[in-house]
Motif scaffolding. Structure first.
Motif, PDB file in Angstrom:
ATOM      1  N   VAL A  27      99.591  50.538 153.716  1.00 30.08           N
ATOM      2  CA  VAL A  27      99.738  50.179 152.296  1.00 30.08           C
ATOM      3  C   VAL A  27     100.573  48.909 152.174  1.00 30.08           C
ATOM      4  CG1 VAL A  27     101.803  51.540 151.657  1.00 30.08           C
ATOM      5  CG2 VAL A  27     100.003  51.158 149.970  1.00 30.08           C
ATOM      6  N   ARG A  28     101.521  48.735 153.107  1.00 26.57           N
ATOM      7  CA  ARG A  28     102.345  47.515 153.106  1.00 26.57           C
ATOM      8  C   ARG A  28     101.489  46.271 153.340  1.00 26.57           C
ATOM      9  NH1 ARG A  28     106.204  50.026 156.486  1.00 26.57           N
ATOM     10  NH2 ARG A  28     107.664  50.838 154.948  1.00 26.57           N
ATOM     11  N   ARG A  29     100.460  46.411 154.209  1.00 25.49           N
ATOM     12  CA  ARG A  29      99.655  45.217 154.464  1.00 25.49           C
ATOM     13  C   ARG A  29      98.397  45.164 153.602  1.00 25.49           C
ATOM     14  NH1 ARG A  29      96.081  45.780 158.959  1.00 25.49           N
ATOM     15  NH2 ARG A  29      96.086  47.981 159.524  1.00 25.49           N
ATOM     16  N   ASN A 278     101.159  61.994 153.680  1.00 25.55           N
ATOM     17  CA  ASN A 278     100.002  62.838 153.333  1.00 25.55           C
ATOM     18  C   ASN A 278      98.680  62.071 153.484  1.00 25.55           C
ATOM     19  OD1 ASN A 278      98.050  64.441 151.981  1.00 25.55           O
ATOM     20  ND2 ASN A 278      99.688  65.456 150.841  1.00 25.55           N
ATOM     21  N   PRO A 279      97.755  62.583 154.311  1.00 26.06           N
ATOM     22  CA  PRO A 279      96.489  61.853 154.530  1.00 26.06           C
ATOM     23  C   PRO A 279      95.636  61.708 153.277  1.00 26.06           C
ATOM     24  CG  PRO A 279      96.431  64.016 155.608  1.00 26.06           C
ATOM     25  CD  PRO A 279      97.837  63.810 155.131  1.00 26.06           C
ATOM     26  N   VAL A 280      95.859  62.516 152.228  1.00 21.08           N
ATOM     27  CA  VAL A 280      95.030  62.370 151.017  1.00 21.08           C
ATOM     28  C   VAL A 280      95.315  61.056 150.296  1.00 21.08           C
ATOM     29  CG1 VAL A 280      94.885  64.883 150.680  1.00 21.08           C
ATOM     30  CG2 VAL A 280      96.491  63.542 149.287  1.00 21.08           C
ATOM     31  N   LEU A 281      96.403  60.378 150.658  1.00 20.95           N
ATOM     32  CA  LEU A 281      96.700  59.085 150.027  1.00 20.95           C
ATOM     33  C   LEU A 281      95.655  58.036 150.397  1.00 20.95           C
ATOM     34  CD1 LEU A 281     100.578  58.935 150.463  1.00 20.95           C
ATOM     35  CD2 LEU A 281      99.312  59.132 148.308  1.00 20.95           C
ATOM     36  N   ARG A 282      94.913  58.303 151.484  1.00 20.67           N
ATOM     37  CA  ARG A 282      93.884  57.372 151.936  1.00 20.67           C
ATOM     38  C   ARG A 282      92.551  57.811 151.336  1.00 20.67           C
ATOM     39  NH1 ARG A 282      94.266  53.939 156.481  1.00 20.67           N
ATOM     40  NH2 ARG A 282      96.284  54.900 156.867  1.00 20.67           N
ATOM     41  N   LYS A 283      91.980  56.946 150.478  1.00 23.66           N
ATOM     42  CA  LYS A 283      90.810  57.351 149.694  1.00 23.66           C
ATOM     43  C   LYS A 283      89.629  57.806 150.544  1.00 23.66           C
ATOM     44  CE  LYS A 283      91.514  55.136 145.243  1.00 23.66           C
ATOM     45  NZ  LYS A 283      91.766  53.759 144.856  1.00 23.66           N
ATOM     46  N   SER A 285      89.669  59.311 153.433  1.00 25.28           N
ATOM     47  CA  SER A 285      89.971  60.301 154.473  1.00 25.28           C
ATOM     48  C   SER A 285      89.216  61.611 154.249  1.00 25.28           C
ATOM     49  CB  SER A 285      91.479  60.587 154.499  1.00 25.28           C
ATOM     50  OG  SER A 285      91.864  61.217 153.297  1.00 25.28           O
ATOM     51  N   PRO A 286      88.915  62.330 155.344  1.00 21.44           N
ATOM     52  CA  PRO A 286      88.277  63.649 155.189  1.00 21.44           C
ATOM     53  C   PRO A 286      89.154  64.616 154.402  1.00 21.44           C
ATOM     54  CG  PRO A 286      88.719  63.150 157.530  1.00 21.44           C
ATOM     55  CD  PRO A 286      89.095  61.929 156.749  1.00 21.44           C
ATOM     56  N   GLU A 287      90.478  64.455 154.534  1.00 21.25           N
ATOM     57  CA  GLU A 287      91.389  65.342 153.796  1.00 21.25           C
ATOM     58  C   GLU A 287      91.255  65.107 152.286  1.00 21.25           C
ATOM     59  OE1 GLU A 287      92.251  63.360 156.328  1.00 21.25           O
ATOM     60  OE2 GLU A 287      93.114  64.651 157.906  1.00 21.25           O
ATOM     61  N   ARG A 288      91.150  63.815 151.891  1.00 20.69           N
ATOM     62  CA  ARG A 288      90.961  63.486 150.477  1.00 20.69           C
ATOM     63  C   ARG A 288      89.641  64.076 149.966  1.00 20.69           C
ATOM     64  NH1 ARG A 288      93.324  59.453 147.354  1.00 20.69           N
ATOM     65  NH2 ARG A 288      92.212  59.148 145.437  1.00 20.69           N
ATOM     66  N   GLU A 289      88.600  63.923 150.799  1.00 26.70           N
ATOM     67  CA  GLU A 289      87.295  64.460 150.430  1.00 26.70           C
ATOM     68  C   GLU A 289      87.375  65.975 150.245  1.00 26.70           C
ATOM     69  OE1 GLU A 289      83.268  64.083 152.811  1.00 26.70           O
ATOM     70  OE2 GLU A 289      84.317  62.167 152.612  1.00 26.70           O
ATOM     71  N   TRP A 290      88.135  66.617 151.131  1.00 34.34           N
ATOM     72  CA  TRP A 290      88.226  68.073 151.076  1.00 34.34           C
ATOM     73  C   TRP A 290      88.933  68.543 149.801  1.00 34.34           C
ATOM     74  CZ3 TRP A 290      92.355  71.683 151.416  1.00 34.34           C
ATOM     75  CH2 TRP A 290      91.935  73.017 151.508  1.00 34.34           C
ATOM     76  N   VAL A 291      90.064  67.925 149.452  1.00 35.71           N
ATOM     77  CA  VAL A 291      90.753  68.395 148.236  1.00 35.71           C
ATOM     78  C   VAL A 291      89.900  68.095 147.002  1.00 35.71           C
ATOM     79  CG1 VAL A 291      93.107  68.293 149.188  1.00 35.71           C
ATOM     80  CG2 VAL A 291      92.257  66.343 147.871  1.00 35.71           C
ATOM     81  N   GLU A 292      89.210  66.954 147.013  1.00 40.27           N
ATOM     82  CA  GLU A 292      88.381  66.624 145.846  1.00 40.27           C
ATOM     83  C   GLU A 292      87.185  67.569 145.732  1.00 40.27           C
ATOM     84  OE1 GLU A 292      89.661  61.952 145.196  1.00 40.27           O
ATOM     85  OE2 GLU A 292      87.697  62.366 146.087  1.00 40.27           O
ATOM     86  N   SER A 293      86.624  67.942 146.877  1.00 37.71           N
ATOM     87  CA  SER A 293      85.482  68.861 146.804  1.00 37.71           C
ATOM     88  C   SER A 293      85.941  70.244 146.352  1.00 37.71           C
ATOM     89  CB  SER A 293      84.748  68.929 148.145  1.00 37.71           C
ATOM     90  OG  SER A 293      85.584  69.568 149.089  1.00 37.71           O
ATOM     91  N   ALA A 294      87.241  70.522 146.513  1.00 36.86           N
ATOM     92  CA  ALA A 294      87.786  71.801 146.024  1.00 36.86           C
ATOM     93  C   ALA A 294      88.218  71.685 144.558  1.00 36.86           C
ATOM     94  CB  ALA A 294      88.965  72.226 146.898  1.00 36.86           C
ATOM     95  N   GLY A 295      87.925  70.552 143.918  1.00 34.65           N
ATOM     96  CA  GLY A 295      88.191  70.425 142.483  1.00 34.65           C
ATOM     97  C   GLY A 295      89.525  69.786 142.132  1.00 34.65           C
ATOM     98  N   TRP A 296      90.216  69.234 143.127  1.00 35.97           N
ATOM     99  CA  TRP A 296      91.521  68.629 142.871  1.00 35.97           C
ATOM    100  C   TRP A 296      91.418  67.120 142.724  1.00 35.97           C
ATOM    101  CZ3 TRP A 296      96.399  70.892 142.398  1.00 35.97           C
ATOM    102  CH2 TRP A 296      96.427  72.286 142.587  1.00 35.97           C
ATOM    103  N   GLU A 297      92.316  66.561 141.892  1.00 40.12           N
ATOM    104  CA  GLU A 297      92.477  65.111 141.800  1.00 40.12           C
ATOM    105  C   GLU A 297      93.807  64.744 142.452  1.00 40.12           C
ATOM    106  OE1 GLU A 297      91.587  63.647 137.634  1.00 40.12           O
ATOM    107  OE2 GLU A 297      91.269  65.790 137.354  1.00 40.12           O
TER     108      GLU A 297
END
Ligand code: MLT
Ligand code: MN
Ligand code: ZN
Length: 307
Positions: A27-29, A278-283, A285-297
Motif C-alpha cells: 500500500v505504501r508503494r 488482514n488479507p481481505v485488505l487486498r481486493k 485476494s481469495p480471502e476477500r472473495e470468500w468474505v464477499e461471497s459470504a455476504g460481507w463487505e
C-alpha cells in the motif's frame, strides 16, 4: 440515519508506521487493489447537520478534515462544530487518543462506560477536555439514551465479550487480564423516526447467543474485522499474539465471525476495524472473495452507509 466510516483500520492504521508486512509495503508503494486506511472511528447523524462520533481515533483531525459535514458551515459562528457528542466503545488507544483533538473549549458530551471514563480520569492529559465544556456521562448498558445535540438518534449500549485495553492489562489477574463487563461495549444506533437500527461492534472476542439476539433485525452491522485468521500476525512474523489473546474474533474458521453470524438476520454486514495484516485488505485476494461471497463487505474510509 447516515453513518460515515471515518476510519476503517484497526490500531496502527494501514500502513502502520513500523510495519513492513506485504500489505503495508504494497500500500505504501501504491500497488493497485490496496487503499490506505485510518484508525477506527465512525460518525452518525439523523439530520445530516448534527453528528455523534463513535470512537475518537488518533487520526481524527485528518478524518474531520476529509469530511465536509463535520466542519463548521460558512454561516456558522466563529467557534462551532457539527460534532455534538462522542460515544466510546472501549478505552483502546485507537478509540480514545483522538479526544485530544477535541480540546479548544468546544461544548461536547462524552459518553462511555464507567470503566472507560475511569481510565480517562486516570490519564491527566485528558484534562485538556475541560469539564466546564465537556460533560463526561456514564452510559447505562441496556438502556437507550439520546446523545445530546443529535435529534432523532437513540443509542443503546450492550456488553460484548472482549478484553480490557492493552495498557490496562493486569498480568496478575489471570487469563482475562482483569477484564470486567463494560470494558468492551457494542452500540445499537436507532433512527427514532423509523425504528430502523444499525449495530456497531468494532471489538468482539466471541459471538454468543446474546449478541445474535441483540443484532437480529439490524439494517446493517458494522463488525470487528481485525484479523482473517487467529494466528496471522504470528505467521507473518509481526507479533507473538493471536487474535484471541488480543480479544478479537477472526473472520475465518469454524468459530470465526463469518460462520458464527451466518444465522443472523441483518440486511447488510460490514467488517471494520481491520488490521493491516488482514488479507481481505487486498481486493483480488481469495480471502476477500470468500468474505464477499459470504455476504460481507469490507469497509473503507469515507464509506457512507444509509440506514
Ligand atoms: C485492539 O483493538 O486490540 C487495540 O486497539 C490494540 C492496541 O491498542 O494497539
Ligand atoms: Mn483497536
Ligand atoms: Zn503491516
Amino acid at each position: 440515519m447516515i453513518i460515515k466510516i471515518l476510519g476503517s483500520a484497526a490500531g496502527g492504521g494501514f500502513p502502520q508506521w513500523n510495519c513492513n508486512c506485504r500489505n503495508c509495503a504494497d500500500v505504501r508503494r501504491g500497488v493497485t487493489g490496496l487503499e490506505p486506511r485510518t484508525q477506527s472511528s465512525l460518525a452518525v447523524s439523523i439530520d445530516g447537520r448534527n453528528w455523534t462520533l463513535l470512537n475518537a481515533s488518533p487520526d481524527l483531525r485528518q478524518q474531520i478534515a476529509a469530511t465536509p459535514e463535520l466542519n463548521p458551515a460558512s454561516l456558522d459562528p466563529p467557534r462551532s462544530s457539527p460534532i455534538k457528542s462522542v460515544v466510546l466503545t472501549n478505552a483502546d488507544v485507537d478509540h480514545v487518543a483522538g479526544l485530544l483533538n477535541l480540546r479548544e473549549n468546544q461544548p461536547l458530551f462524552l459518553y462511555a462506560d464507567r470503566r472507560v471514563l475511569s481510565a480517562l480520569a486516570q490519564n491527566v492529559i485528558f484534562n485538556v477536555l475541560d469539564e466546564e465544556y465537556v460533560a463526561r456521562v456514564p452510559i447505562q448498558r441496556d438502556r437507550m439514551f439520546e446523545p445530546a445535540g443529535c435529534p432523532g438518534l437513540g443509542i443503546e449500549a450492550f456488553a460484548v465479550p472482549g478484553k480490557v485495553a492493552l495498557y490496562l492489562e493486569d498480568e496478575k489477574a489471570g487469563s482475562d487480564f482483569g477484564t470486567a463487563e463494560g470494558d468492551t461495549i457494542g452500540l445499537k444506533l436507532i433512527d427514532l423516526r423509523t425504528g430502523r437500527f444499525a449495530c456497531y461492534v468494532p471489538g468482539c472476542a466471541a459471538v454468543d447467543d446474546a449478541l445474535i439476539r441483540r443484532m437480529t433485525g439490524a439494517a446493517v452491522i458494522l463488525f470487528d474485522g481485525t484479523l482473517y485468521s487467529d494466528d496471522e500476525m504470528i505467521l507473518l512474523g509481526l507479533s507473538q499474539k493471536t487474535g484471541r489473546r488480543m480479544g478479537h474474533i477472526s473472520m475465518s474458521g469454524p468459530d470465526g465471525s463469518v460462520a458464527a453470524l451466518a444465522r443472523l438476520q441483518a440486511d447488510r454486514r460490514i467488517f471494520t476495524h481491520i488490521n493491516n495484516s488482514n488479507p481481505v485488505l487486498r481486493k483480488s485476494s481469495p480471502e476477500r472473495e470468500w468474505v464477499e461471497s459470504a455476504g460481507w463487505e469490507v469497509a473503507c474510509d469515507g464509506m457512507e452507509v444509509i440506514v
